[in-house]
Design an enzyme around this catalytic site. Structure first.
Site, short mmCIF file in Angstrom:
data_model
loop_
_atom_site.label_atom_id
_atom_site.label_comp_id
_atom_site.label_asym_id
_atom_site.label_seq_id
_atom_site.Cartn_x
_atom_site.Cartn_y
_atom_site.Cartn_z
N LYS A 22 -43.88 -44.88 -30.10
CA LYS A 22 -42.65 -45.22 -30.82
C LYS A 22 -41.51 -44.26 -30.46
O LYS A 22 -40.41 -44.68 -30.14
CB LYS A 22 -42.91 -45.18 -32.33
N ASN A 23 -41.80 -42.96 -30.56
CA ASN A 23 -40.70 -42.00 -30.41
C ASN A 23 -40.16 -41.91 -28.99
O ASN A 23 -39.04 -41.45 -28.79
CB ASN A 23 -41.12 -40.62 -30.93
N CYS A 117 -37.14 -41.92 -42.24
CA CYS A 117 -37.99 -41.38 -43.32
C CYS A 117 -37.28 -40.26 -44.06
O CYS A 117 -36.60 -39.45 -43.45
CB CYS A 117 -39.29 -40.84 -42.72
N ARG A 122 -31.97 -33.81 -42.85
CA ARG A 122 -32.15 -34.11 -41.43
C ARG A 122 -30.80 -34.02 -40.73
O ARG A 122 -30.21 -35.03 -40.35
CB ARG A 122 -32.80 -35.49 -41.24
N ASP A 306 -46.10 -34.96 -37.58
CA ASP A 306 -46.33 -36.39 -37.80
C ASP A 306 -47.81 -36.72 -37.99
O ASP A 306 -48.16 -37.88 -38.26
CB ASP A 306 -45.75 -37.22 -36.65
N ARG A 398 -42.69 -49.80 -39.56
CA ARG A 398 -41.69 -49.23 -38.64
C ARG A 398 -42.36 -48.58 -37.44
O ARG A 398 -41.75 -48.48 -36.37
CB ARG A 398 -40.85 -48.16 -39.36
C1 UD1 Z 1 -38.49 -36.43 -34.24
C2 UD1 Z 1 -39.43 -37.56 -34.53
C3 UD1 Z 1 -40.14 -37.35 -35.88
C4 UD1 Z 1 -40.83 -35.99 -35.89
C5 UD1 Z 1 -39.85 -34.88 -35.49
C6 UD1 Z 1 -40.53 -33.53 -35.32
C7 UD1 Z 1 -38.27 -39.38 -33.44
C8 UD1 Z 1 -37.50 -40.63 -33.58
N1 UD1 Z 1 -38.66 -38.79 -34.58
O1 UD1 Z 1 -37.52 -36.44 -35.29
O2 UD1 Z 1 -41.11 -38.38 -36.02
O3 UD1 Z 1 -41.29 -35.71 -37.20
O4 UD1 Z 1 -39.23 -35.20 -34.23
O5 UD1 Z 1 -41.54 -33.61 -34.36
O6 UD1 Z 1 -38.56 -38.92 -32.36
N2 UD1 Z 1 -32.72 -30.06 -37.00
C9 UD1 Z 1 -31.53 -29.38 -37.26
N3 UD1 Z 1 -30.40 -29.80 -36.62
C10 UD1 Z 1 -30.39 -30.81 -35.72
C11 UD1 Z 1 -31.61 -31.48 -35.45
C12 UD1 Z 1 -32.76 -31.08 -36.10
O7 UD1 Z 1 -31.50 -28.45 -38.07
O8 UD1 Z 1 -29.33 -31.13 -35.16
C13 UD1 Z 1 -33.97 -29.60 -37.66
C14 UD1 Z 1 -34.59 -30.68 -38.55
O9 UD1 Z 1 -34.03 -30.65 -39.85
C15 UD1 Z 1 -36.07 -30.28 -38.51
C16 UD1 Z 1 -36.25 -29.70 -37.10
O10 UD1 Z 1 -34.94 -29.37 -36.66
O11 UD1 Z 1 -36.32 -29.27 -39.45
C17 UD1 Z 1 -36.90 -30.63 -36.10
O12 UD1 Z 1 -36.19 -31.87 -36.09
P1 UD1 Z 1 -36.15 -32.82 -34.81
O13 UD1 Z 1 -37.14 -32.35 -33.80
O14 UD1 Z 1 -34.75 -33.00 -34.40
O15 UD1 Z 1 -36.67 -34.18 -35.45
P2 UD1 Z 1 -36.17 -35.62 -35.12
O16 UD1 Z 1 -35.75 -35.71 -33.67
O17 UD1 Z 1 -35.23 -36.12 -36.15
#
Ligand code: UD1
Length: 419
Positions: A22-23, A117, A122, A306, A398
């Protein structure tokens, strides 16, 4: 309203074919916007996030033909608008990839703040920082993101935190930029590598994906006319591996990359399960009550957040007390309240949860708070004595292709029922 009705306990046995990730897929689809042409994507998981991604691309002007339920041919020759439909983009998290891709392709995009989610705050500040360093102007007003750039220019981008989304998004915006972008402290997840492989297949020049420094030399154009197959889903594979352990079952998982599963394999062995690794398939079995273990979730190659709820089910019935420390998301223990309704003894405080292992779980009505919590409840329902009713299936749908059919094939007594 639909619910899943699971009657247990059942020991899961047999073979499961793992779907595409998915990701990775939710990033590869927007990445096709960088191609001024046609390409075919195979091994797409047939899940609602992919259907919504396709609808967003169609709303932007792309033409999509479904070859079968797991393959599309997409023509992105004509992109007709730079306004992404707010109602669709707010439905899932990965809609933020539209920003990197459209900034690069069209120099402009208007898109709603991403949904997905509810796992705590986020933010997308690291995505925005990356675009701004490449010369874009980004503003956020009343839940809408407006991003513009005359011509993106390559730049060093140091990520303050390791972020999957920001790493991929900055990679997308860098592919057609003028000059070189170097992403430092990049995420190393298999889906980051898969998106880079897809883009390189289409003519991009990305090196180092899978390490914490990714170098992207901007190219003038990506060519289409290629076929790409999405990497197998690490998280779906891990879900079934943990289901085998929790139910004292024996599963052979086909179409997976076992290298991506090492952190899960290590924990399964620690709790007393058995693993046989065949490279592109893996057998997991367990014939006793799992042992206690402590878990800390970390970016790849650490134990994935995850899979934390699914591991939580294993530890809820372990022999002894365990601790899970969730280091990525603030609110990822909502599932523990549901497991407690089923007889588990879990105390969650902030980012830590204490598991006092119980011998048995019992069926109860439970609510899926998010995608992976939903998968954990399906496993718990299979472990539990009696009938478990799982609500809020939209979360599960999803991210898991045909979850009840896959579980039914390995012996679970599970039905989707309309109320
Ligand atoms: C992706 C995955 C999600 C998984 C997560 C962590 C997808 C679509 N989703 O989510 O299933 O749980 O990786 O492996 O691929 N953060 C910031 N600022 C930013 C971006 C992130 O502070 O600009 C923080 C987030 O709040 C979190 C951490 O960084 O604490 C990791 O987030 P991130 O790796 O970006 O997760 P997603 O890409 O949203």
């Amino acid at each position: 309203m639909e619910k899943l009705v699971v009657t247990g306990p059942t020991s899961l046995k047999g073979e499961v074919t793992i779907s595409g990730a998915k990701n990775a897929a939710v990033a590869i689809l927007p990445a096709t916007l960088l191609i001024d042409g046609i390409c075919t994507i195979e091994n797409l998981p047939n899940i609602s996030d992919i259907k919504i991604s396709c609808q967003i691309l169609e709303a932007l002007g792309a033409k999509i033909k479904w070859n079968n339920k797991n393959s599309i041919t997409i023509d992105t020759t004509n992109i007709t608008t730079t306004k992404a439909p707010l109602d669709l983009t707010s439905k899932f998290r990965a809609s933020y990839y539209i920003i990197g891709a459209m900034l690069s392709r069209m120099g402009e995009i208007e898109v709603g703040m991403p949904g997905g989610c509810k796992l705590g705050a986020r933010p997308i500040d690291q995505h925005i920082k990356g675009f701004e360093l490449q010369g874009a102007t980004v503003t956020v007003e009343k839940g809408t993101i407006y991003a513009k750039a005359k011509k993106l220019k390559g730049s060093p981008v140091y990520m303050d935190i390791v972020s999957v989304g920001a790493t991929i998004n900055v990679m997308l915006s860098a592919v057609l930029a003028e000059g070189t972008t170097i992403i430092d402290n990049a995420a190393k997840e298999p889906h980051v590598v898969d998106v880079a492989n897809f883009l390189n297949t289409m003519g991009a020049d990305i090196r180092g994906a899978g390490t914490d420094v990714i170098k992207i030399n901007g190219v003038k154009k990506l060519h289409g006319n290629a076929t790409y197959s999405v990497v197998p889903d690490q998280i779906e594979a891990g879900t079934f591996m943990l289901a085998a352990v929790a139910t004292r079952g024996d599963l052979l998982l086909k179409n997976c990359i076992t290298k991506h599963l090492e952190s899960i394999t290590a924990k399964i062995v620690e709790v007393g399960g058995n693993v046989e690794d065949y490279g592109d398939s893996i057998r997991v079995w367990c014939n006793k009550r799992p042992n206690k273990a402590n878990i800390k979730t970390l970016p790849y190659p650490g134990f994935p957040t995850d899979l934390q709820p699914q591991m939580g089910v294993v530890l809820s019935i372990a022999n002894g007390s365990s601790i899970i420390n969730e280091s990525i998301w603030e609110s990822r223990f909502q599932y523990t309240e549901e497991l407690n309704k089923m007889g588990a003894k879990i105390t969650a405080q902030g980012k830590t949860a204490f598991f006092e292992g119980v011998k048995k779980l019992y069926g109860a009505p439970v609510y899926s708070s998010d995608l992976r919590a939903g998968a954990a409840l399906v496993i718990a329902g299979t472990v539990a004595e009696g009938t478990t009713e799982i609500y809020n299936l939209e979360h599960i749908d999803r991210g898991y292709e045909n979850i009840e059919e896959k579980f039914r094939k390995i012996g679970a007594k599970i039905e989707r029922v309309k109320e």
